[in-house]
Design an enzyme around this catalytic site. Structure first.
Site, PDB file in Angstrom:
ATOM      1  N   ASP A 212      49.107  46.174   3.691  1.00 59.97           N
ATOM      2  CA  ASP A 212      49.987  45.144   4.221  1.00 59.97           C
ATOM      3  C   ASP A 212      49.685  43.852   3.453  1.00 59.97           C
ATOM      4  OD1 ASP A 212      51.183  43.140   5.655  1.00 59.97           O
ATOM      5  OD2 ASP A 212      50.490  43.830   7.617  1.00 59.97           O
ATOM      6  N   GLN A 215      50.471  38.604   4.105  1.00 61.56           N
ATOM      7  CA  GLN A 215      49.806  37.301   4.111  1.00 61.56           C
ATOM      8  C   GLN A 215      49.060  37.034   2.809  1.00 61.56           C
ATOM      9  OE1 GLN A 215      50.385  35.073   6.310  1.00 61.56           O
ATOM     10  NE2 GLN A 215      51.225  36.243   8.015  1.00 61.56           N
ATOM     11  N   CYS A 378      50.830  38.838  17.277  1.00 59.76           N
ATOM     12  CA  CYS A 378      51.039  40.272  17.034  1.00 59.76           C
ATOM     13  C   CYS A 378      49.746  40.972  16.621  1.00 59.76           C
ATOM     14  CB  CYS A 378      52.121  40.540  15.998  1.00 59.76           C
ATOM     15  SG  CYS A 378      53.706  39.852  16.444  1.00 59.76           S
TER      16      CYS A 378
END
Ligand code: PMP
Length: 422
Positions: A212, A215, A378
């Site tokens: 992921d 960021q 989240c």
């Protein structure tokens, strides 16, 4: 490139001139979504004004022009992460990218796909390893995949300082591990994780790696093929780009082995009433009418970031983060999450204000025009790990100034006195 001048850059972001509650906007919520420069707004508008047309269909001139612009955009976004155009799948965002991968592996697990897909199939007892610090988007799709396949989900724990426990990872990642999914940078902690080490551990056991990069992609130079990760996702809207579009990067052989997730138009070669043949990647994963305008806006966004320079952005945001941390550590009752020594970081900090709910703290900051995020961001399990349900998160981007940080710190200093907490 010249060192970054945030005051000059701010002129490119019209929204930063807004007043909020009678104060100049201090936008410290870029980890939720970034602001968009004029170049991005203009690119989408110019496309819609002069060249709008469906791509990869139709013989008319506009269709050809739109197709060229769309595929140029793919090359630009792929190039931004060091990849070839065929390695970049358009998604609607990181959440969709992660779901695409999990569902596609689920399809492989029930025998769908090409012969090569079998290497991705999960069987009962196989293991999926993720971490205890993930955003829900990199956690729940794996829970669902485990439930569908009988695979077992395991989590690499975090230490109290927010760093991942690599010793535990080395034990958890075993020959039973088939997938290792992890975030490059946590959206709560801001720490750059030791992803090369995780990839090396996964490669030793032949597991597929899924990163992921939500960021990290807006803040650090990325070379995904160089990193050796198999699959990685990111969202344009966090990268000064539009909503509704994101990227899934894949190693060519992994994308080729992955069965489709969504099916329909634009992803097939031949179709009969009973069966269909699929296009190779990336089109195999792009069923339906493509997000052409958003993709062109995304390309303008990565060109903007590249022109400023990712090294410059990383250095500037690192300076702001260091200033934030120094200020926050001096304020009584503030506990920083993930205040690890000697780690590389992006420009965000989450913190708990002793005796004040995060939502109350956020409202007080908002009254001064300071936009931060409050809640569990989240990442509820990570907050549980710290014994809290919510935190305040301030996240900086290339357009933030030292003044932004100082106004924020001044407002945070006032939180506990305002609520009468000793
Ligand atoms: N992962 C991380 C680390 C994130 O910060 C976010 C966005 N908050 C996501 C995944 C999901 O991204 P999107 O909502 O754009 O799909």
């Amino acid at each position: 490139a010249a060192p970054l001048d945030p005051v000059a850059l701010r002129a490119d972001f019209p929204i930063l001139g807004e007043q909020v509650n009678g104060h100049r906007l201090v936008y410290l919520d870029s980890a939720a979504t970034s602001q968009k420069p004029t170049a991005v707004l203009d690119a989408e508008r110019a496309f819609l004004t002069h060249a709008n047309s469906a791509v990869h269909r139709g013989a008319h001139t506009l269709a050809a022009e739109a197709t060229d612009l769309f595929e140029d955009a793919r090359a630009a976004v792929a190039g931004f992460v060091g990849a070839a155009p065929q390695q970049l799948v358009w998604t609607s965002g990181a959440t969709m990218g992660l779901n695409l991968v999990a569902y596609a592996i689920g399809n492989a697990s029930v025998g769908r796909g090409a012969p090569a897909s079998a290497r991705l199939a999960l069987a009962p007892g196989d293991e999926i390893v993720t971490t205890a610090i993930e955003h829900h988007a990199n956690l729940i799709p794996w829970q669902e995949l485990a439930a569908r396949t009988g695979a077992v989900l395991r989590h690499i724990p975090a230490r109290d300082d927010g760093t991942l426990d690599l010793d535990a990872a080395a034990t958890l990642i075993s020959p039973r591990t088939r997938i290792v999914a992890f975030t490059h940078v946590s959206n709560v902690l801001g720490i750059v994780n030791p992803v090369a080490e995780l990839i090396a551990l996964a490669q030793q056991v032949g597991a597929v790696t899924v990163m992921d990069a939500c960021q990290s992609a807006p803040h650090l130079p990325l070379d995904l093929p160089g990193l050796g990760v198999d699959l990685a996702v990111f969202s344009a809207h966090k990268m000064v780009g539009p909503y509704g579009v994101g990227g899934l990067y894949g190693r060519t052989d992994v994308l080729e082995a992955l069965p489709p997730f969504l099916t329909g138009g634009s992803m097939i070669t031949t179709v009969t009433l009973d069966s269909a043949e699929y296009l190779p990647p990336p089109q195999r994963f792009e069923a339906g009418t493509q997000p052409v305008g958003p993709a062109i806006g995304f390309a303008a966004a990565v060109r903007y970031l590249d022109a400023v320079g990712l090294e410059n952005i990383h250095a500037h945001e690192g300076m702001l983060a260091a200033r934030m941390a120094e200020g926050l550590r001096d304020i009584p009752g503030i506990r920083l999450l993930g205040d690890a020594a000697g780690v590389e970081r992006v420009g965000l900090w989450s913190f708990d204000v002793d005796g004040v709910h995060a939502h109350d703290a956020g409202q007080l900051l908002d009254a001064r025009g300071i936009a931060v995020r409050v809640g569990h961001h989240c990442a509820a399990p990570l907050h549980s790990r710290y014994g809290i349900t919510a935190s305040v998160r301030a996240s900086a981007a290339l357009y933030n100034t030292v003044d932004d940080v100082d106004e924020f710190l001044d407002a945070v200093r006032g939180i506990r006195p305002y609520f009468g907490v000793e």
